[in-house]
Design an enzyme around this catalytic site. Structure first.
Site, PDB file in Angstrom:
ATOM      1  N   HIS A 113       4.030 -11.917   4.939  1.00  0.00           N
ATOM      2  CA  HIS A 113       4.822 -10.423   4.770  1.00  0.00           C
ATOM      3  C   HIS A 113       5.909 -10.351   4.199  1.00  0.00           C
ATOM      4  CE1 HIS A 113       0.665  -9.682   5.460  1.00  0.00           C
ATOM      5  NE2 HIS A 113       0.630  -8.888   4.653  1.00  0.00           N
ATOM      6  N   ARG A 119       0.215  -1.373   0.056  1.00  0.00           N
ATOM      7  CA  ARG A 119       0.227  -1.791   1.478  1.00  0.00           C
ATOM      8  C   ARG A 119       0.785  -0.309   2.533  1.00  0.00           C
ATOM      9  NH1 ARG A 119       1.538  -7.040  -0.604  1.00  0.00           N
ATOM     10  NH2 ARG A 119       0.722  -8.479  -0.172  1.00  0.00           N
ATOM     11  N   ARG A 150      -4.513   0.629   0.105  1.00  0.00           N
ATOM     12  CA  ARG A 150      -5.125  -0.118   0.421  1.00  0.00           C
ATOM     13  C   ARG A 150      -4.828   1.132   2.120  1.00  0.00           C
ATOM     14  NH1 ARG A 150      -3.294  -5.819   1.837  1.00  0.00           N
ATOM     15  NH2 ARG A 150      -2.048  -5.274   2.920  1.00  0.00           N
ATOM     16  N   GLU A 177     -11.398 -11.045   0.831  1.00  0.00           N
ATOM     17  CA  GLU A 177     -10.536 -11.927   1.255  1.00  0.00           C
ATOM     18  C   GLU A 177     -11.092 -12.802   2.271  1.00  0.00           C
ATOM     19  OE1 GLU A 177      -7.181  -9.888   2.659  1.00  0.00           O
ATOM     20  OE2 GLU A 177      -7.484  -7.717   3.220  1.00  0.00           O
ATOM     21  N   ASP A 214      -5.255 -13.943   2.118  1.00  0.00           N
ATOM     22  CA  ASP A 214      -5.915 -14.591   3.445  1.00  0.00           C
ATOM     23  C   ASP A 214      -6.881 -15.423   3.070  1.00  0.00           C
ATOM     24  OD1 ASP A 214      -4.941 -13.093   5.620  1.00  0.00           O
ATOM     25  OD2 ASP A 214      -5.010 -11.538   4.311  1.00  0.00           O
ATOM     26  N   ARG A 220      -0.905 -18.784   6.683  1.00  0.00           N
ATOM     27  CA  ARG A 220      -0.492 -18.622   6.099  1.00  0.00           C
ATOM     28  C   ARG A 220       0.923 -18.333   6.688  1.00  0.00           C
ATOM     29  NH1 ARG A 220      -2.225 -12.853   4.387  1.00  0.00           N
ATOM     30  NH2 ARG A 220       0.005 -11.808   3.122  1.00  0.00           N
ATOM     31  N   CYS A 267      -5.533  -9.690  -6.188  1.00  0.00           N
ATOM     32  CA  CYS A 267      -3.209  -8.861  -5.385  1.00  0.00           C
ATOM     33  C   CYS A 267      -3.000  -9.817  -4.840  1.00  0.00           C
ATOM     34  CB  CYS A 267      -3.788  -7.080  -4.973  1.00  0.00           C
ATOM     35  SG  CYS A 267      -4.908  -7.192  -3.691  1.00  0.00           S
TER      36      CYS A 267
HETATM   37  C1  PEP Z   1      -3.663 -10.926   0.534  1.00  0.00           C
HETATM   38  O1  PEP Z   1      -4.736 -11.029   1.812  1.00  0.00           O
HETATM   39  O2  PEP Z   1      -3.918 -11.367  -0.353  1.00  0.00           O
HETATM   40  C2  PEP Z   1      -3.330  -9.715   0.548  1.00  0.00           C
HETATM   41  C3  PEP Z   1      -3.209  -8.777  -0.609  1.00  0.00           C
HETATM   42  O3  PEP Z   1      -3.436  -9.057   1.452  1.00  0.00           O
HETATM   43  P1  PEP Z   1      -2.600  -9.480   2.781  1.00  0.00           P
HETATM   44  O4  PEP Z   1      -0.950  -9.727   1.975  1.00  0.00           O
HETATM   45  O5  PEP Z   1      -1.591  -7.735   2.600  1.00  0.00           O
HETATM   46  O6  PEP Z   1      -2.496  -9.799   3.509  1.00  0.00           O
HETATM   47 MG    MG Z   2      -4.921  -9.656   2.781  1.00  0.00          MG
END
Ligand code: PEP
Ligand code: MG
Length: 578
Positions: free
Chosen positions: A193, A300, A336, A435, A459, A469, A506
């Site tokens: 993130h 988000r 979300r 995800e 994810d 990740r 997304c």
């Molecule tokens: C994802 O997991 O692809 C997503 C868009 O959500 P985040 O990156 O906030 O986990």
């Molecule tokens: Mg995610």
């Protein structure tokens, strides 16, 4: 000075050159020095002056933060002021000073250590939280006792490249764009993130550069190439020149994309898709519009809970969602629901650290266990839905059961609002993020009970390939083009379309030009991405035919490895973008 080239992970695009500014762990080690009894009053005076100076600094900081970010963020520092007034701490320092007759900075350092160790042993999450306050203020006092200065990012006159071992998502979110032109970290992955926020701040970033803090001194000149993940420390003149030219070229290419940003995302043979923006904060809406986003495919909301000590109220949620809905109207906005956990921790909740946070008590799991918190957000989304076109979507759904549970809570909120006579959009679409591999495999079942899907590849890839990740050590295994991932995506899209629902993506994969043809060819309906990436994706979609994309996808799905897939599409995409 010798030039050093480091290779990290390209986290946010762009090329920039600037002086390094190391944000490190601030550590002081004060040696013990004996003093004469006659010096004791002077040492007490030094201590008192340091306390007064620290107090002044905190009040000043509080004022600035309340202007820049709001009253609530500023209140975080109330706890710091309380530490400064702690009589026990002050008296212990003075009495030990008199007894031990050594320098006050050393005594203070020892008392601070003792405090922190006592706090750490207490089994109370609230008190544990206080450790960081005591630590923060303690370092400030120590710095003032030693007469050292620490520059704040805010005070910098020129833009710097922030160099750090790691930055938390909330650190990054609190960065001032005015004074930061890029950042580089030792650790982290492309879809952490922290990297995602750098994209929304629209500054180049390289993560996972492993030894960058060890090899950089503040003030060194750094080239940060966020397109390739390269960091060059103290470049020679020739390298600097070639990068400055590259920077210009990057801007030039952007102009070509810029020209089509407000045009429809329609292929040469007339197939339309939607290209929308991902946001973390309401004030990113203008950037999505500016870059030609046709909606918001992912809002988000968890960042709303960060950098504060209390929970947002229903009214605060409502005001934020209403603002975004109105600003984007008539375009859709997908909100979300809270996705706490993983690499996003919120200080308000007494959540013990999971051994494997990405597999732990996260997102919808947390919300289902805490309907009190979940309902505040759901009610606010429903209330705001009359001000534009809002949709809501649940993160981390692993199967139909969880979807039904979440919908049952949503149903309670609908009933409550009906009883209270509060208007909301009765037909609001409720979607599911796909995800988790179990959701991808049972997409046909979920599609029957959802209004839309959004594939969260960040994810999905980490779970499908068992690759954290955020961990740069295994980043080479994080392969969006892995046949397993492509098959899952194909399966999700097919299941959605068989049930006549739309499917978007997304995760960061949606913004990577390399995969655009394949995703388009598989039938993806919506690509949602950081606003910066929108113009290029529009250009790409407008330059190809859907029929061609379908052939490309078919061919790509028949290949055996991610490398083969990338090799197969890379040249084509580069030709189009050239
Ligand atoms: C994802 O997991 O692809 C997503 C868009 O959500 P985040 O990156 O906030 O986990
Ligand atoms: Mg995610």
């Amino acid at each position: 000075m010798t030039m050093i080239i480091l290779k990290g992970i390209a986290a946010a695009p762009g090329i920039t050159v600037g002086p390094a500014y190391k944000v490190g762990k601030e550590e002081y080690v004060v040696p013990m020095e004996s003093i004469q009894p006659a010096d004791i009053p002077l040492q007490i005076q030094v201590f008192e002056e340091a306390l007064i100076k620290t107090r002044r600094e905190i009040i000043e900081l509080q004022k600035r933060i309340s202007v820049d970010m709001g009253q609530e963020e500023a209140q975080i520092f109330d706890a710091h002021l309380l530490v400064l007034e702690d009589r026990m701490l002050i008296e212990e320092v003075i009495s030990r000073l008199k007894k031990e007759q050594v320098n006050v900075a050393y005594i203070f350092q020892e008392v601070l250590k003792k405090y922190i160790s006592v706090f750490s042993k207490i089994e109370d999450e609230y008190l544990k939280e206080r450790i960081s306050d005591v630590n923060d203020v303690g370092k400030r006092i120590l710095r003032n006792l030693l007469g050292r200065e620490r520059k704040s990012l805010k005070d910098l006159q020129e833009k710097v490249v922030v160099v750090a071992h790691d930055l938390s998502p909330s650190d990054t979110a609190a960065m001032y764009k005015r004074s930061v032109c890029a950042f580089v970290t030792d650790i982290g992955g492309k879809t952490s993130h922290t990297a995602i926020i750098a994209k929304s701040l629209e500054i180049p970033a390289v993560v996972g550069a492993e030894t960058v803090t060890a090899k950089t001194q503040s003030g060194d000149i750094l080239i940060v190439d966020g397109n390739t993940g390269t960091v060059i420390i103290n470049p020679d003149e020739e390298t600097l020149d070639s990068y400055l030219q590259e920077e210009q070229k990057f801007k030039g290419v952007s102009e070509k994309f810029w020209a089509v940003k407000d045009m429809p995302a329609r292929t040469m043979d007339g197939v339309s898709v939607e290209i929308s923006g991902n946001i973390e904060f309401p004030d990113e809406v203008p950037s999505v519009k500016l870059h030609g986003g046709q909606g918001i495919g992912l809002y988000r909301t968890e960042f709303f809970y960060m950098n504060r000590k209390d929970l947002p109220t229903e009214e605060e949620h409502f005001q934020a969602y209403k603002f975004v809905a109105e600003q984007m109207n008539p375009h859709p906005v997908v909100i979300r629901t809270l996705d706490l956990g993983g690499d996003k921790f919120l200080s308000q909740f007494d959540i013990p650290k999971d051994m494997q946070p990405f597999l732990g008590w996260r997102a919808i799991r947390f919300c289902l266990a805490r309907p009190d918190i979940f309902k505040l957000q759901l009610r606010a989304i429903l209330r705001a839905s009359v001000f534009g076109k809002l949709k809501l979507m649940y993160p981390m759904i692993s199967g139909v059961e969880e979807l039904r549970q979440a919908n049952a809570i949503l149903g309670d909120c609908r009933e409550e609002l009906n009883r209270e006579g509060i208007a909301f959009d009765k037909d609001i679409e409720v979607g599911v993020m796909i995800e988790v591999p179990s959701a991808a495999i049972t997409a046909d079942l979920l599609a029957k009970e959802s209004d839309f899907f959004s594939i969260g590849t960040n994810d999905l890839i980490q779970y499908a390939l068992a690759v954290d990740r955020t961990n740069e050590k295994v980043a080479y295994l994080y392969e969006p083009a892995h046949p397993a991932v492509l098959r899952m995506i194909g399966n999700i899209i097919e299941a959605a379309h068989a049930n006549e629902i739309r499917v978007g993506m997304c995760g960061e994969m949606a913004s990577d030009p390399i995969f655009a043809l394949i995703l388009l060819g598989m039938g993806l309906d919506e690509f949602s991405m950081p606003s910066l990436a929108i113009p290029q994706m529009k250009y790409l979609i407008r330059s190809v035919s859907a029929a061609d994309a379908r052939n490309t996808a078919r061919e790509a799905l028949s290949l055996s490895t991610a490398k083969e897939v990338e090799l197969f599409v890379r040249d084509r995409i580069n030709d189009i973008l050239k």
